[in-house]
Design a protein around this motif. Structure first.
Motif, PDB file in Angstrom:
ATOM      1  N   GLY A  43       0.807  -1.220   0.000  1.00 51.44           N
ATOM      2  CA  GLY A  43       0.000   0.000   0.000  1.00 51.44           C
ATOM      3  C   GLY A  43       0.832   1.259   0.000  1.00 51.44           C
ATOM      4  O   GLY A  43       0.378   2.312   0.474  1.00 51.44           O
ATOM      5  N   SER A  44       2.047   1.180  -0.564  1.00 54.32           N
ATOM      6  CA  SER A  44       2.979   2.311  -0.517  1.00 54.32           C
ATOM      7  C   SER A  44       3.070   3.065  -1.830  1.00 54.32           C
ATOM      8  O   SER A  44       3.967   3.888  -2.021  1.00 54.32           O
ATOM      9  N   GLY A  45       2.154   2.789  -2.752  1.00 52.80           N
ATOM     10  CA  GLY A  45       2.249   3.386  -4.081  1.00 52.80           C
ATOM     11  C   GLY A  45       2.238   4.895  -4.079  1.00 52.80           C
ATOM     12  O   GLY A  45       2.834   5.527  -4.945  1.00 52.80           O
ATOM     13  N   LEU A  46       1.549   5.492  -3.111  1.00 50.32           N
ATOM     14  CA  LEU A  46       1.529   6.948  -2.992  1.00 50.32           C
ATOM     15  C   LEU A  46       2.243   7.394  -1.724  1.00 50.32           C
ATOM     16  O   LEU A  46       1.937   8.436  -1.153  1.00 50.32           O
ATOM     17  N   GLY A  47       3.219   6.574  -1.287  1.00 52.13           N
ATOM     18  CA  GLY A  47       4.061   6.998  -0.165  1.00 52.13           C
ATOM     19  C   GLY A  47       4.803   8.267  -0.518  1.00 52.13           C
ATOM     20  O   GLY A  47       5.037   9.134   0.335  1.00 52.13           O
ATOM     21  N   CYS A  48       5.172   8.383  -1.789  1.00 55.78           N
ATOM     22  CA  CYS A  48       5.659   9.642  -2.359  1.00 55.78           C
ATOM     23  C   CYS A  48       4.590  10.075  -3.354  1.00 55.78           C
ATOM     24  O   CYS A  48       4.539   9.552  -4.477  1.00 55.78           O
ATOM     25  N   PRO A  49       3.708  11.000  -2.979  1.00 53.60           N
ATOM     26  CA  PRO A  49       2.519  11.283  -3.785  1.00 53.60           C
ATOM     27  C   PRO A  49       2.756  12.174  -4.998  1.00 53.60           C
ATOM     28  O   PRO A  49       1.810  12.466  -5.732  1.00 53.60           O
TER      29      PRO A  49
END
Length: 321
Positions: A43-49
């Motif tokens: 669930g880290s795909g938008l950890g860097c948004p």
């Protein structure tokens, strides 16, 4: 060219170095696809948004951004790995270039090497667009599929370091070559179908990401059916090898494809039966990369380009000329 003179001063890469660089290119291109799946299942795909920054105003994660720190560092780590892949790609170019300086006929080797950094840059841009699109399922699919030809080309590069530059002489009949083309095409259809299963499945990369509105069961059946077609084509290709009395080296590559493809199919079935646990997703992506490598290796082994002549430096008088 000044840079050519600089490359010419480097030691000539030995056969072992050339092989190591080729293997490193294959591993780097495959690994970036696997780590991308880790980003997604955690669930880290938008950890860097945002992109190319991680968060607004910062290239690196910021703990006061309101985003979980672990998710930030998983996504940022994947971005850093892209830098490692670019370094490996650059080393491949320099190695091939140094070989060509002593052996000017090795133009094909250099062209293959240049696909590595060029492809990684393109892949990074696609990844950035995927983030900016908030991980829409079809952008994630394109991002993954963009990696697959780079893995294939890396296998061709590895082979090119250790083969000649004569026109390709097929080791299988025309019917066998047609089947091999179909095998490669169906392989990519299997991969594309797999991305639709992912798009409708539980691991989106972010809880708010839109999903493909289609029944996972149906998509999985299509994905599995295409794998069966791949295996049927592989069996028919084996009959072609029997027909011409293929060399042992080609039979070994053929056997590896069977082992990898059947193992991948079994892993996918188990993954589906267990409810798609996170860890198995990444192992399944690793298996997909192995199928690409094995199929590309079978492809390169099905033709002969003559003996390699560039494993040692050319005589000094020739390079001076």
């Amino acid at each position: 060219m000044p840079f050519t003179s600089l490359v010419a001063r480097l030691p000539f890469p030995s056969a072992a170095v050339q092989r190591a660089v080729g293997i490193a290119a294959v591993l780097a291109q495959a690994l970036i696809g696997v780590t991308g799946s880790i980003v997604r299942v955690t669930g880290s795909g938008l950890g860097c948004p945002t992109w190319p920054q991680c968060v607004a105003g910062s290239l690196v994660p910021k703990h006061d951004s309101g985003i979980d720190a672990l998710n930030q560092w998983i996504e940022f780590g994947n971005r850093l790995l892209t830098g490692v892949v670019i370094i490996v790609a650059a080393i491949a170019v320099v190695t091939a270039w140094r070989v060509q300086i002593d052996h000017p006929g090795r133009k094909r080797l250099v062209k293959l090497a240049w696909t590595m950094p060029g492809g990684v840059v393109l892949q990074a841009v696609v990844g950035g667009l995927t983030v900016l699109a908030k991980l829409e399922w079809w952008t994630v699919a394109i991002h993954f599929l963009a990696t697959t030809p780079l893995v294939w080309l890396a296998v061709l590069l590895l082979r090119a370091f250790h083969e000649g530059d004569e026109p390709a002489r097929p080791l299988v009949p025309a019917a066998g070559r047609t089947i091999l083309v179909l095998l490669a095409a169906v392989m990519w259809l299997v991969l594309a179908a797999g991305t639709t299963v992912t798009g409708a499945g539980p691991h989106s990369g972010d809880i708010n990401t839109h999903r493909l509105d289609a029944p996972v069961e149906t998509l999985a059946q299509v994905h599995g059916g295409l794998l069966v077609l791949y295996l049927l084509l592989l069996a028919v290709f084996g009959l072609q090898l029997l027909r011409v009395g293929a060399p042992k080296s080609l039979w070994r590559r053929y056997t590896v494809v069977w082992v990898v493809a059947v193992a991948q199919g079994g892993l996918g079935s188990l993954q589906y039966a267990l409810g798609v646990p996170e860890a198995m997703v990444s192992f399944h992506v690793l298996g997909a990369m192995a199928v690409i490598v094995a199929t590309a290796s079978l492809w390169t082994g099905s033709r002969d380009r003559g003996p390699v002549t560039s494993l040692t430096a050319a005589p000094r008088e020739l390079t001076a000329a």
